[in-house]
Design an enzyme around this catalytic site. Structure first.
Site, PDB file in Angstrom:
ATOM      1  N   GLU A  35       9.916   3.916  -6.529  1.00 50.83           N
ATOM      2  CA  GLU A  35       9.837   5.240  -7.550  1.00 50.83           C
ATOM      3  C   GLU A  35       8.978   4.720  -8.710  1.00 50.83           C
ATOM      4  O   GLU A  35       8.072   5.538  -9.227  1.00 50.83           O
ATOM      5  CB  GLU A  35      11.248   5.441  -7.634  1.00 50.83           C
ATOM      6  CG  GLU A  35      11.854   6.277  -7.053  1.00 50.83           C
ATOM      7  CD  GLU A  35      11.097   7.881  -6.850  1.00 50.83           C
ATOM      8  OE1 GLU A  35      11.292   8.710  -7.765  1.00 50.83           O
ATOM      9  OE2 GLU A  35      10.886   7.986  -5.671  1.00 50.83           O
ATOM     10  N   HIS A  38       5.029   4.844  -4.787  1.00 53.87           N
ATOM     11  CA  HIS A  38       4.435   4.617  -3.508  1.00 53.87           C
ATOM     12  C   HIS A  38       5.570   4.397  -2.592  1.00 53.87           C
ATOM     13  O   HIS A  38       6.228   3.150  -2.847  1.00 53.87           O
ATOM     14  CB  HIS A  38       3.439   3.208  -3.646  1.00 53.87           C
ATOM     15  CG  HIS A  38       2.635   3.070  -2.447  1.00 53.87           C
ATOM     16  ND1 HIS A  38       1.674   3.947  -1.774  1.00 53.87           N
ATOM     17  CD2 HIS A  38       2.721   2.054  -1.630  1.00 53.87           C
ATOM     18  CE1 HIS A  38       1.142   3.329  -0.847  1.00 53.87           C
ATOM     19  NE2 HIS A  38       1.866   2.360  -0.490  1.00 53.87           N
ATOM     20  N   HIS A  39       5.654   5.128  -1.646  1.00 53.57           N
ATOM     21  CA  HIS A  39       7.130   5.190  -1.067  1.00 53.57           C
ATOM     22  C   HIS A  39       6.851   4.575   0.268  1.00 53.57           C
ATOM     23  O   HIS A  39       6.230   5.198   1.294  1.00 53.57           O
ATOM     24  CB  HIS A  39       7.796   6.478  -1.032  1.00 53.57           C
ATOM     25  CG  HIS A  39       7.848   6.876  -2.495  1.00 53.57           C
ATOM     26  ND1 HIS A  39       6.920   7.840  -2.890  1.00 53.57           N
ATOM     27  CD2 HIS A  39       9.048   6.894  -3.318  1.00 53.57           C
ATOM     28  CE1 HIS A  39       7.570   7.936  -4.266  1.00 53.57           C
ATOM     29  NE2 HIS A  39       8.612   7.387  -4.246  1.00 53.57           N
ATOM     30  N   HIS A  84      -0.907   7.032   2.992  1.00 54.38           N
ATOM     31  CA  HIS A  84      -0.866   8.125   3.891  1.00 54.38           C
ATOM     32  C   HIS A  84      -2.249   8.951   3.766  1.00 54.38           C
ATOM     33  O   HIS A  84      -2.975   9.261   4.363  1.00 54.38           O
ATOM     34  CB  HIS A  84       0.455   8.996   4.034  1.00 54.38           C
ATOM     35  CG  HIS A  84       1.564   8.305   4.689  1.00 54.38           C
ATOM     36  ND1 HIS A  84       1.551   8.183   5.934  1.00 54.38           N
ATOM     37  CD2 HIS A  84       2.468   7.869   4.057  1.00 54.38           C
ATOM     38  CE1 HIS A  84       2.834   7.538   6.333  1.00 54.38           C
ATOM     39  NE2 HIS A  84       3.315   7.379   4.802  1.00 54.38           N
ATOM     40  N   GLU A  85      -2.365   9.067   2.170  1.00 51.99           N
ATOM     41  CA  GLU A  85      -3.476   9.865   1.766  1.00 51.99           C
ATOM     42  C   GLU A  85      -4.892   9.190   2.204  1.00 51.99           C
ATOM     43  O   GLU A  85      -5.762  10.020   2.463  1.00 51.99           O
ATOM     44  CB  GLU A  85      -3.540  10.274   0.275  1.00 51.99           C
ATOM     45  CG  GLU A  85      -2.164  10.582  -0.323  1.00 51.99           C
ATOM     46  CD  GLU A  85      -0.935   9.499  -0.301  1.00 51.99           C
ATOM     47  OE1 GLU A  85      -1.448   8.513  -0.278  1.00 51.99           O
ATOM     48  OE2 GLU A  85       0.361   9.775  -0.413  1.00 51.99           O
ATOM     49  N   ASP A 139      -0.675  -0.920  -1.022  1.00 51.55           N
ATOM     50  CA  ASP A 139       0.368  -1.529  -0.112  1.00 51.55           C
ATOM     51  C   ASP A 139       0.639  -3.090  -0.167  1.00 51.55           C
ATOM     52  O   ASP A 139       1.784  -3.505  -0.213  1.00 51.55           O
ATOM     53  CB  ASP A 139      -0.134  -1.148   1.471  1.00 51.55           C
ATOM     54  CG  ASP A 139      -0.355   0.474   1.680  1.00 51.55           C
ATOM     55  OD1 ASP A 139       0.822   0.981   1.339  1.00 51.55           O
ATOM     56  OD2 ASP A 139      -1.440   0.697   2.025  1.00 51.55           O
TER      57      ASP A 139
END
Length: 93
Positions: free
Chosen positions: A49, A53-54, A71-72, A80
């Site tokens: 949170e 970046h989940h 993902h984007e 990451d």
């Protein structure tokens, strides 16, 4: 948007104990009991949170698996690697 890392950059920057699986970096953490793993997953959620970046988090009986990807961007980015390093630093704290 962040730039995708090259294979060489990923290999050079990947924290110890983490591995690459396709477009994700992955690590499984082992615990003595289920609730310790749940508490760890909660801590990872709080970091996620704060970093916006989940990761994917899979909680098993004595193991928590963390999977990171951007993902984007469609793969692994510096974000990451930074998230993996933050998780490692908090795990060792």
């Amino acid at each position: 948007m962040a730039d995708l890392l090259s294979d060489d950059e990923i290999d050079a920057q990947l924290p110890d104990e983490w591995s690459r699986e396709g477009d994700e970096i992955v690590r499984a953490y082992e615990f003595d009991d289920y609730l310790r793993g749940v508490n760890f997953a909660q801590m990872v959620g709080e970091i996620a949170e704060a970093q916006v970046h989940h990761p994917e988090i899979v909680i098993r009986y004595e193991e928590v698996e963390i999977r990171l990807t951007s993902h984007e961007e469609g793969g692994i980015t510096e974000q990451d690697i930074e998230m993996a390093e933050l998780i490692e630093s908090e795990r060792d704290a």
